[in-house]
Design an enzyme around this catalytic site. Structure first.
Site, PDB file in Angstrom:
ATOM      1  N   ASP A   9       0.885  -1.170   0.000  1.00 24.87           N
ATOM      2  CA  ASP A   9       0.000   0.000   0.000  1.00 24.87           C
ATOM      3  C   ASP A   9       0.923   1.221   0.000  1.00 24.87           C
ATOM      4  OD1 ASP A   9      -2.243   1.793   0.719  1.00 24.87           O
ATOM      5  OD2 ASP A   9      -1.331   1.776   2.715  1.00 24.87           O
ATOM      6  N   ASP A  11      -0.266   5.142   0.818  1.00 25.53           N
ATOM      7  CA  ASP A  11      -0.562   6.184   1.815  1.00 25.53           C
ATOM      8  C   ASP A  11      -0.708   5.599   3.217  1.00 25.53           C
ATOM      9  OD1 ASP A  11      -2.332   7.417  -0.858  1.00 25.53           O
ATOM     10  OD2 ASP A  11      -0.718   8.556   0.082  1.00 25.53           O
ATOM     11  N   GLY A  53      -9.866  10.160  -3.415  1.00 26.50           N
ATOM     12  CA  GLY A  53     -10.074  11.593  -3.188  1.00 26.50           C
ATOM     13  C   GLY A  53     -11.379  12.113  -3.727  1.00 26.50           C
ATOM     14  N   ARG A  56     -14.059  10.916  -1.575  1.00 29.92           N
ATOM     15  CA  ARG A  56     -13.994  11.579  -0.270  1.00 29.92           C
ATOM     16  C   ARG A  56     -14.646  12.954  -0.336  1.00 29.92           C
ATOM     17  NH1 ARG A  56      -8.446  10.872   1.161  1.00 29.92           N
ATOM     18  NH2 ARG A  56      -9.194   8.759   1.383  1.00 29.92           N
TER      19      ARG A  56
HETATM   20  C1  XBP Z   1      -5.262   6.242   0.510  1.00 32.62           C
HETATM   21  C2  XBP Z   1      -6.451   6.863  -0.104  1.00 32.62           C
HETATM   22  C3  XBP Z   1      -6.269   7.913  -1.153  1.00 32.62           C
HETATM   23  C4  XBP Z   1      -5.557   9.130  -0.558  1.00 32.62           C
HETATM   24  C5  XBP Z   1      -5.783  10.360  -1.391  1.00 32.62           C
HETATM   25  O1  XBP Z   1      -4.822   5.306  -0.431  1.00 32.62           O
HETATM   26  O2  XBP Z   1      -7.556   6.477   0.227  1.00 32.62           O
HETATM   27  O3  XBP Z   1      -7.556   8.303  -1.593  1.00 32.62           O
HETATM   28  O4  XBP Z   1      -6.123   9.391   0.722  1.00 32.62           O
HETATM   29  O5  XBP Z   1      -5.311  10.129  -2.706  1.00 32.62           O
HETATM   30  P1  XBP Z   1      -3.923   4.014   0.024  1.00 32.62           P
HETATM   31  P2  XBP Z   1      -6.257  10.533  -3.941  1.00 32.62           P
HETATM   32  O6  XBP Z   1      -3.877   3.964   1.528  1.00 32.62           O
HETATM   33  O7  XBP Z   1      -4.668   2.842  -0.590  1.00 32.62           O
HETATM   34  O8  XBP Z   1      -2.573   4.260  -0.583  1.00 32.62           O
HETATM   35  O9  XBP Z   1      -6.799  11.918  -3.649  1.00 32.62           O
HETATM   36  O10 XBP Z   1      -5.360  10.486  -5.148  1.00 32.62           O
HETATM   37  O11 XBP Z   1      -7.325   9.479  -3.948  1.00 32.62           O
HETATM   38 MG    MG Z   2      -3.009   3.224   3.236  1.00 31.51          MG
END
Ligand code: XBP
Ligand code: MG
Length: 253
Positions: A9, A11, A53, A56
């Site tokens: 993963d 983030d 995002g 969200r």
């Molecule tokens: C985390 C997410 C992403 C980020 C924001 O992804 O849910 O949506 O928060 O990035 P992961 P975007 O933990 O699966 O890496 O705005 O590009 O979605």
């Molecule tokens: Mg994550």
């Protein structure tokens, strides 16, 4: 089956990107669009229950800022706002504002040296993965990963298993050949539903999530001289996550 691949993963796992990265970029995009929306660290922590995002932003409008009148072409409005957010976020990463978490660079290099294959399985936008990897590990590092499974490449984001299934399909792997690395409840629900054993490193937003399905829960991957703390499962004997520990976790029934 022996351990052949590590699936990461992004983030919260490779780097603590959410509070001081994505959240800041969202707020910058809102301001640039003339919107008085401001996502505090606490509100953002609530909004993180929805991955993606764009999803969200819509969740925020449906549950928090319900008075805002979305234009008729709501999807286009949200998509353009999100594209601006991605621009702010990749610029923020370009300034080196988000470092990798402890042990990540060391484990990636050790895995490469020992011939383990690697892939990325993330909900974030592909451009964000490139910006993080290139700005922390250098442009060549993108080639360390056989697949960058990210964002809208699959119909359903985490907690659906799609993104991990897509990564394994592209790498021609089955779950029993892999170990997944995650940081959140949505993430481990996704990896577990894809049949993957999962090592979790918690962070400020996810420390209270349910990780009962994880094979190991740690505060971070650790480094020599910076031991990690085991919160559940077998602790790493070296005091940090190395390939041998990943193989031990993978061998557990
Ligand atoms: C985390 C997410 C992403 C980020 C924001 O992804 O849910 O949506 O928060 O990035 P992961 P975007 O933990 O699966 O890496 O705005 O590009 O979605
Ligand atoms: Mg994550």
């Amino acid at each position: 089956m022996q351990l052949s691949a590590l699936l990461f993963d992004v983030d919260g796992t490779l780097a603590d990107t959410e509070r001081d990265g994505h959240r800041v970029a969202f707020n910058a995009a809102f301001k640039a669009a003339g919107l008085d929306w401001e996502w505090s660290p606490a509100l953002y922590g609530q909004l993180l229950e929805v991955t993606g995002g764009k999803e969200r932003i819509r969740h925020y409008l449906n549950t928090v800022n319900t008075d805002f009148h979305l234009p008729d072409d709501g999807d286009t409005f949200i998509a353009s706002l999100h594209a601006e957010k991605t621009r702010f976020y990749t610029e923020l990463l370009g300034r080196g504002e988000v470092p990798l978490r402890p042990g990540v660079e060391r484990l990636l290099n050790e895995a490469r040296e020992q011939g383990l294959r690697m892939g990325i399985a993330t909900t974030t936008t592909p451009a964000n993965v490139t910006a993080l990897i290139e700005n922390t590990l250098g442009a060549d590092a993108m080639r360390w990963f056989e697949v960058i499974a990210a964002g809208d490449i699959v119909p359903a984001k985490k907690p659906a298993p799609d993104i991990f299934q897509y990564a394994m399909q592209q790498m021609r792997l089955v779950p029993d050949e892999c170990l997944a690395f995650e940081d959140s409840g949505n993430g481990i629900r996704s990896s577990t539903a894809a049949g993957l054993k999962t090592l979790v490193t918690i962070n400020g937003y996810t420390r209270d999530h349910d990780f009962s399905d994880a094979v190991s829960v740690l505060d971070h991957l650790g480094d020599p001289g910076n031991c990690c703390r085991s919160l559940a499962g077998m602790p790493p004997s070296a005091g940090f996550v190395d390939v041998a520990y990943c193989q031990q976790l993978h061998a557990q029934s």
